[in-house]
Design an enzyme around this catalytic site. Structure first.
Site, PDB file in Angstrom:
ATOM      1  N   GLY A   4      33.447  94.959 140.838  1.00  0.00           N
ATOM      2  CA  GLY A   4      33.246  95.834 139.831  1.00  0.00           C
ATOM      3  C   GLY A   4      31.512  95.725 139.265  1.00  0.00           C
TER       4      GLY A   4
ATOM      5  N   VAL B  46      40.348  94.104 142.215  1.00  0.00           N
ATOM      6  CA  VAL B  46      38.951  94.259 141.736  1.00  0.00           C
ATOM      7  C   VAL B  46      38.733  92.939 140.727  1.00  0.00           C
ATOM      8  CG1 VAL B  46      37.605  95.666 140.403  1.00  0.00           C
ATOM      9  CG2 VAL B  46      39.334  96.406 141.792  1.00  0.00           C
ATOM     10  N   CYS B  47      37.524  92.515 141.130  1.00  0.00           N
ATOM     11  CA  CYS B  47      36.966  91.456 140.044  1.00  0.00           C
ATOM     12  C   CYS B  47      35.245  91.882 140.055  1.00  0.00           C
ATOM     13  CB  CYS B  47      37.196  89.949 140.682  1.00  0.00           C
ATOM     14  SG  CYS B  47      36.479  89.536 142.196  1.00  0.00           S
ATOM     15  N   GLY B  48      34.676  90.745 139.678  1.00  0.00           N
ATOM     16  CA  GLY B  48      33.298  91.101 139.701  1.00  0.00           C
ATOM     17  C   GLY B  48      32.598  91.378 141.056  1.00  0.00           C
TER      18      GLY B  48
ATOM     19  N   GLY C 155      34.319  90.905 144.088  1.00  0.00           N
ATOM     20  CA  GLY C 155      35.601  91.100 145.071  1.00  0.00           C
ATOM     21  C   GLY C 155      35.786  89.869 145.944  1.00  0.00           C
TER      22      GLY C 155
END
Length: 121
Positions: free
Chosen positions: A64, A20-22, A24
């Protein structure tokens, strides 16, 4: 983290990974630099299902900033419970299997000897 997860999946130390990152997308870009890793950004359950049943994705990436926690849980559940080739007729299943083999050949040409992703894993 993306590189570490991708390395474990690509070397078959782990069957699958979730990142998960800002958006994806950054995690997917990094993960897909590793041989034997097919990372997919999924923003809904349909994409999660297709990334597994068609593309045999081994790494799921989520954003996210984009995906609510409730939807993320649904996406993860779908992704974890969908198997490669599930829901397709036998001729399509065979075509999908051959596609994964073709990708492994391309990876081997580009990166040298790697472990091929088993279609059954």
């Amino acid at each position: 983290m993306a590189s570490e997860v991708a390395q474990r999946v690509g070397s078959q130390q782990a069957d699958r990974g979730i990142l998960v990152c800002g958006t994806g997308m950054g995690m997917a870009i990094i993960a897909n630099k590793h041989p034997g890793v097919y990372a997919a950004v999924c923003e809904n359950t349909n994409a999660a299902e297709k990334s597994r049943s068609i593309n045999n994705s081994k790494v799921l990436t989520l954003g996210g900033f984009i995906t609510s926690p409730e939807v993320a849980v649904e996406i993860v559940d779908t992704w974890l419970t969908t198997e490669f080739k599930s829901g397709w007729e036998p001729p399509i299943q065979e075509w999908l299997e051959n596609s994964i083999k073709d990708i492994a050949i391309l990876e081997n040409e580009q990166f040298g000897s790697i472990k091929s992703q088993s279609a059954n894993s």
